[in-house]
Structures are given as C-alpha cells and as structure tokens.
Design a protein around this motif. Structure first.
Motif, mmCIF file in Angstrom:
data_model
loop_
_atom_site.group_PDB
_atom_site.id
_atom_site.type_symbol
_atom_site.label_atom_id
_atom_site.label_comp_id
_atom_site.label_asym_id
_atom_site.label_seq_id
_atom_site.Cartn_x
_atom_site.Cartn_y
_atom_site.Cartn_z
ATOM 1 N N GLY A 243 0.812 -1.214 0.000
ATOM 2 C CA GLY A 243 0.000 0.000 0.000
ATOM 3 C C GLY A 243 0.844 1.262 0.000
ATOM 4 N N VAL A 244 1.997 1.179 -0.661
ATOM 5 C CA VAL A 244 2.919 2.325 -0.678
ATOM 6 C C VAL A 244 2.979 2.907 -2.089
ATOM 7 N N GLN A 245 2.719 4.219 -2.184
ATOM 8 C CA GLN A 245 2.743 4.882 -3.492
ATOM 9 C C GLN A 245 4.081 5.599 -3.714
ATOM 10 N N ALA A 246 4.631 6.158 -2.634
ATOM 11 C CA ALA A 246 5.937 6.831 -2.740
ATOM 12 C C ALA A 246 6.840 6.269 -1.662
ATOM 13 N N SER A 247 8.120 6.053 -2.017
ATOM 14 C CA SER A 247 9.027 5.562 -0.992
ATOM 15 C C SER A 247 10.368 6.267 -1.070
ATOM 16 N N LEU A 248 11.001 6.376 0.090
ATOM 17 C CA LEU A 248 12.318 7.005 0.181
ATOM 18 C C LEU A 248 13.152 6.162 1.122
ATOM 19 N N SER A 249 14.376 5.812 0.708
ATOM 20 C CA SER A 249 15.278 5.067 1.586
ATOM 21 C C SER A 249 16.573 5.826 1.748
ATOM 22 N N LEU A 250 17.017 5.974 3.007
ATOM 23 C CA LEU A 250 18.262 6.691 3.303
ATOM 24 C C LEU A 250 19.206 5.734 4.028
ATOM 25 N N PRO A 251 20.421 5.563 3.524
ATOM 26 C CA PRO A 251 21.321 4.563 4.114
ATOM 27 C C PRO A 251 21.931 5.018 5.447
ATOM 28 N N VAL A 252 21.914 4.122 6.437
ATOM 29 C CA VAL A 252 22.644 4.352 7.690
ATOM 30 C C VAL A 252 23.965 3.601 7.557
ATOM 31 N N LEU A 258 26.725 -0.925 5.112
ATOM 32 C CA LEU A 258 25.318 -0.559 5.200
ATOM 33 C C LEU A 258 24.735 -1.212 6.450
ATOM 34 N N HIS A 259 24.511 -0.405 7.475
ATOM 35 C CA HIS A 259 24.042 -0.891 8.771
ATOM 36 C C HIS A 259 22.515 -1.019 8.775
ATOM 37 N N GLY A 260 21.884 -0.112 8.048
ATOM 38 C CA GLY A 260 20.422 -0.127 7.991
ATOM 39 C C GLY A 260 19.932 0.873 6.968
ATOM 40 N N LEU A 261 18.612 1.011 6.902
ATOM 41 C CA LEU A 261 18.006 2.016 6.018
ATOM 42 C C LEU A 261 16.947 2.755 6.814
ATOM 43 N N ILE A 262 16.855 4.058 6.613
ATOM 44 C CA ILE A 262 15.663 4.750 7.092
ATOM 45 C C ILE A 262 14.671 4.621 5.939
ATOM 46 N N ALA A 263 13.629 3.823 6.149
ATOM 47 C CA ALA A 263 12.679 3.502 5.076
ATOM 48 C C ALA A 263 11.406 4.317 5.287
ATOM 49 N N CYS A 264 11.047 5.110 4.281
ATOM 50 C CA CYS A 264 9.905 6.015 4.417
ATOM 51 C C CYS A 264 8.811 5.636 3.409
ATOM 52 N N HIS A 265 7.586 5.624 3.873
ATOM 53 C CA HIS A 265 6.441 5.276 3.022
ATOM 54 C C HIS A 265 5.444 6.418 2.964
ATOM 55 N N HIS A 266 4.807 6.557 1.799
ATOM 56 C CA HIS A 266 3.700 7.499 1.696
ATOM 57 C C HIS A 266 2.602 6.865 0.851
ATOM 58 N N HIS A 267 1.355 7.196 1.173
ATOM 59 C CA HIS A 267 0.232 6.548 0.495
ATOM 60 C C HIS A 267 -0.178 7.286 -0.769
ATOM 61 N N GLN A 268 0.469 8.431 -1.019
ATOM 62 C CA GLN A 268 0.183 9.198 -2.231
ATOM 63 C C GLN A 268 1.515 9.504 -2.909
ATOM 64 N N PRO A 269 1.491 9.926 -4.178
ATOM 65 C CA PRO A 269 2.759 10.325 -4.791
ATOM 66 C C PRO A 269 3.376 11.473 -3.990
ATOM 67 N N ARG A 270 4.680 11.477 -3.870
ATOM 68 C CA ARG A 270 5.329 12.532 -3.097
ATOM 69 C C ARG A 270 6.722 12.804 -3.653
ATOM 70 N N LEU A 271 6.868 13.999 -4.263
ATOM 71 C CA LEU A 271 8.151 14.404 -4.829
ATOM 72 C C LEU A 271 8.815 15.390 -3.877
ATOM 73 N N LEU A 272 10.102 15.231 -3.624
ATOM 74 C CA LEU A 272 10.805 16.136 -2.712
ATOM 75 C C LEU A 272 11.871 16.915 -3.478
ATOM 76 N N SER A 273 12.128 18.129 -3.029
ATOM 77 C CA SER A 273 13.185 18.913 -3.669
ATOM 78 C C SER A 273 14.542 18.433 -3.197
ATOM 79 N N LEU A 274 15.568 18.817 -3.935
ATOM 80 C CA LEU A 274 16.941 18.495 -3.550
ATOM 81 C C LEU A 274 17.236 19.036 -2.144
ATOM 82 N N ALA A 275 16.691 20.224 -1.829
ATOM 83 C CA ALA A 275 16.956 20.836 -0.516
ATOM 84 C C ALA A 275 16.438 19.941 0.606
ATOM 85 N N VAL A 276 15.242 19.415 0.445
ATOM 86 C CA VAL A 276 14.644 18.568 1.483
ATOM 87 C C VAL A 276 15.393 17.236 1.563
ATOM 88 N N LEU A 277 15.709 16.673 0.395
ATOM 89 C CA LEU A 277 16.445 15.400 0.393
ATOM 90 C C LEU A 277 17.815 15.553 1.060
#
Ligand code: BLA
Length: 486
Positions: A243-252, A258-277
């Motif tokens: 049930g994930v429409q947008a996802s973002l993974s950030l490596p720890v 690679l120790h882990g990932l910060i795994a982010c889910h969103h239920h709608q499309p979600r585009l982020l700017s370079l500044a936010v990323l």
C-alpha cells in the motif's frame, strides 16, 4: 526457502535498466562533454530545451560538469541550476563506473523546508544503549517531520542479512505499525544494497508512474547511481502490496558498511526537492557517524583491555600446576568470560567439562569434525544442527570452538556452548517467497500480505556478540601459552 528462485533477484541488472522514472530528465555525457544518451522525455520535461545525442552540452551545464571530481561514484548537487519553461530545475551530476557523467534534472517542487514545528534535534554522543535507542526514535520522528512521509522506519540489518524495524514514526490514520517486525534478507537483494551503500538516498516519488526509455548513440549506460533510475518491476509489486505509493530510503552507514536504512512510506505520490532530500540525508549521515563513534568506543575499550584480560587465569593455572588441575576454578571462569552456559576442555584424550555441555555422542561428532575436517583455529555458530554436517540431536545449539597444538604436540580444544533458545520471531508476513507464474515463466514473487506472522524458532542459541571472535582468539593464545608451561 527456495534458493534456485531467489538467485533470480540477484541476477536483475538494476544499473542497466535502460529506463528512468518520469519525474525528471537525464543526460549522459562523455569526457568531451558530448551527449551520448538522453531520456526520451527530455523535451517534454525541459520544455523547449531540445538536446539530442551527439550534441555538445550547453555551457551552463558544462560548467557544473567541470567541477565534478574524477573518481567513479563522485556526486554533485546544484539547487536551482536551470530554469526552463517557467520552472526551476535541480541538478544532480554523478560519475558512473564507466567514468561517464550522468546529469539528472528534476523540477524543484515548492516545498522549501519549514523548520518550525519540527521535532527537536538531539545532539552530542549517547552514553549508553538506552540513550542510543532514544536517539534512533528521535531520528525517525525528525525525518518524518522533514519529508512529510506518513511512515518512517529505522530498518536495521541483522548479521544473517534479515532486517528488523527498531524505531518508527507514523500517521496511525494511514498506516499500521511494522515496529518490531522482521523481514527476510531476500526483500532487498545484495545487488540493490550495494547501490544504496553508494547513494545518499533512493527516492521513488510515484510507484505507479510509467518508466521512460533512455536513448543514445550506442549501448545502455550505467545508471546505477542515478536517482532517476527506473524501479525494479518486482519491487514495484512489493510496494503496491504494501500500500505504498511513494518511498524514500536513506542509508545508515557504519564504517563503510550498510548498517540499515531509514525507510519512508507514503500513500500518495510525493516528490521532494533536492533541498529537502539533502536535509534528510544529512541527518541520517550524522546519525551514522554518531553510531560509528559509539561502536568504535566500545571496541577500543575492549582492545585496550585485551592484554590484561584473562591474566587471572594464568595465576590460577600456575597455582594448581596445570590446566586440568585448575579446572574447578577455570571452567566457570571461561564460561563466564565468553557469556556461555558451558565449556569443554580437551587435551589429547583427556577431557573436562563444566555447565551445560554436549551429550557424549554430540561431543564426539563436534570434536571429530573440528579436528579432522576444519582448518580454522576458531569457529563459531549459533545454529549448529544446520551448519555442522551429521550433527546428532542436542540441547546445545551455539558453540565457539577453539583449537591449537601445544609445543609438546598435545592437541588442545575448547568448546564453549550455548543452549537452544526456542523463541518466537514476528515477521512482516510469511517470509517464504511464493513462486508464481509471470510472463509465462515460474519465478519468485513478493508476498501479498505483510500481516504479522509468527515463527517458532528452533535450533538457534542466543547469537554470539561481534566481539566473541576477538575474545576467542585472545583466549586461545593465552591457553596455549599456559599449556606450554605446565
Ligand atoms: C528494493 N526493498 C527495496 C527497498 C526496500 C525494500 C526498502 C529500497 C527501495 C525503496 O526505498 O523502496 C524492502 N521496504 C523493504 C522492507 C521494508 C520496507 C524490508 O519498508 C520493511 C519495513 N523484493 C522482493 C523479491 C525481490 C525483491 C522477491 O520481495 C526479488 C526478486 C527485490 N527489492 C527488490 C529489488 C529492489 C528492492 C530488485 C531494488 C529496487 C530499486 O532500487 O530499483
């Protein structure tokens, strides 16, 4: 688990997909700043900027390219690098394994960070494991605040390659919780982990968007480090099932691993700017450094104490006049030092034991295998029955085995044991992958349900610590030393 089908996942050449996600446009340029490839959506995304393979890169982009360092994997971010058709574009330039430069242009959404109302940032070095755990929770809350994603998880890899969610921030109206659940290694193939290790983030803003082809002069360019790289079709099914429409993974990252990932889910499309990323990736990178320092501090203390460690044993053996004679004191001490429940010591045919130890038949098999079939001086396992061929039934599931020959030729063996620890593991869905037909062929598929699925785990002991090998080697050195003297 079906090994033959799982190997399929490792064969998918993610970096050579020849396609990108459609939310940006991509160019590949050679050493002479000539365009070798471009994504077919280039004119549509950039408006009137019609650049084609064979053209020289326009000066505004070429100037940025010149500042990119020469080594493969180098990466550069330029916010608002270009405006076209009334839009402002962020630019990412990376150097691929072939030495080519890959330019990615993405429209900068108007989402500049609102720092007000963000959960506070905790700084400084955590002093103990409780403070570290609190720091992980604070991190996922802050990443949720920065990115606006609905479920943000700290997904930590285990030594066996599986992973577990150890902290979570979520909007309960949208998503259920995955906190405490384990996921099998095969959910994220090795080949994908290697790419995440080298990238500051992996953003999939819309999992249902149709990919766009990359056309060019010859061959398929390496897009491994390009964030626009199209998404593996298997993973798109996985996201849809979740049930994930947008996802973002950030490596720890910890010391390059690679120790882990910060795994982010969103239920709608979600585009982020370079500044936010960049803001989100910066927080995760800092956390990786704090975590590295925490682990390093522990390791340094251990190594510094190693010379003195076990020195009491020498006195005990000296007083008793030999390893076997000292056993009443030595046995419990060895078990305690390596946090094991039992210990065997064998010197040629003589043997002594303390605590929870092997049944005679199991000990005979372990000893025969370790002495005759294995070259290693130190070996350990927390699941003996599956790792040691022909192992008879035993209550013991974990072992550290140490061996060495004393100067007079006697063979010393020490087996430190841990009992089987039957426990429940809560998985995010049944971890055994279904094998299904797709495109007329049998193949592995992501599971459909991520509902909590309980496995009763048998045949495992508590896992050995990272430091056990180091301690075992030091113990071996010390025991051989005293065996040589008495
Ligand atoms: C990628 N799989 C991923 C990624 C994650 C997961 C985080 C990174 C891409 C992303 O950010 O979406 C898995 N996501 C998880 C897990 C959790 C989560 C474990 O939120 C737990 C909370 N996947 C399968 C099978 C295959 C497979 C059977 O289930 C292989 C046949 C493959 N996963 C797969 C591939 C990628 C992937 C190929 C790479 C996707 C890409 O970057 O293109």
């Amino acid at each position: 688990m079906n090994k033959r089908f799982l190997a399929e996942c490792e064969r998918e050449r993610l970096h050579l997909s020849g396609h990108i996600q459609p939310h940006g446009a991509l160019l590949v340029v050679d050493q002479a700043a000539r365009i070798t490839h471009r994504s077919c959506n280039f004119p549509a995304v950039l408006g009137d900027e019609i650049l084609a393979p064979g053209d020289l890169l326009p000066p505004v982009l070429a100037a940025h390219c010149d500042t990119l360092p020469g080594q493969a994997g180098a990466r550069l971010h330029v916010r608002h690098a270009l405006s076209s058709a009334g839009l402002s574009f962020d630019l990412t330039i990376s150097r691929n394994a072939a030495g080519e430069r890959v330019l990615e242009l993405t429209p900068a959404p108007d989402d500049d960070l609102d720092w007000q109302g963000l959960p506070a940032k905790v700084v400084g070095q955590p002093r103990d494991h409780d403070e570290l755990a609190a720091r992980k929770q604070a991190l996922v809350e802050r990443i949720a605040g920065i990115t606006g994603f609905c479920r943000v998880m700290y997904y930590r890899f285990r030594q066996d390659g599986d992973g577990e969610v150890i902290a979570e921030a979520r909007n309960p109206d949208v998503y259920g919780s995955y906190l405490g659940l384990r996921f099998p290694a095969s959910d994220i193939p090795q080949i994908a982990r290697e790419l995440y290790r080298q990238s500051p983030w992996r953003l999939i803003p819309d999992a249902s968007a149709a990919p766009v082809a990359v056309e060019g002069i010859d061959g398929v360019p390496d897009l491994g480090l390009a964030d626009l790289r199209s998404v593996s079709p298997v993973h798109l099914v996985y996201l849809a099932n979740m049930g994930v429409q947008a996802s973002l993974s950030l490596p720890v990252m910890v010391a390059g691993h690679l120790h882990g990932l910060i795994a982010c889910h969103h239920h709608q499309p979600r585009l982020l700017s370079l500044a936010v990323l960049e803001a989100a990736a910066g927080e995760v990178r800092t956390h990786g450094l704090v975590l590295t320092a925490f682990i390093a501090q522990h390791r340094i203390r251990l190594v510094d104490g190693l010379v003195r460690r076990f020195s009491g044993i020498e006195d005990i053996v000296t007083r008793a006049g030999g390893l076997l004679a000292a056993w009443d004191t030595l046995g419990p001490l060895l078990a305690d030092e390596l946090e094991s429940e039992g210990v065997h010591l064998l010197l040629d045919a003589e043997q002594v034991a303390f605590g929870e130890t092997f049944e005679p038949e199991a000990l005979a098999r372990v000893d025969e295998w370790f002495c005759d079939e294995l070259a290693d001086a130190l070996w350990l396992s927390d699941t003996l029955s599956s790792e040691l061929p022909g192992m008879p039934m035993s209550r013991i599931a974990g072992m550290v085995a140490i061996k060495g020959r004393a100067a007079d030729g006697r063979m010393l063996r020490v087996y430190l044991t841990r009992q089987e620890h039957i426990h429940e593991v809560a998985w995010g869905g049944n971890p055994d992958k279904p094998v299904e037909h797709h495109d007329g062929q049998l193949g592995i598929a992501p599971r459909r349900s991520f509902e909590k699925w309980i496995e009763k785990r048998m045949g495992h002991s508590r896992p050995w610590e990272n430091e056990t090998r180091l301690l075992g080697l030091r113990l071996r050195e010390m025991l051989l030393d005293v065996a040589n003297r008495y």
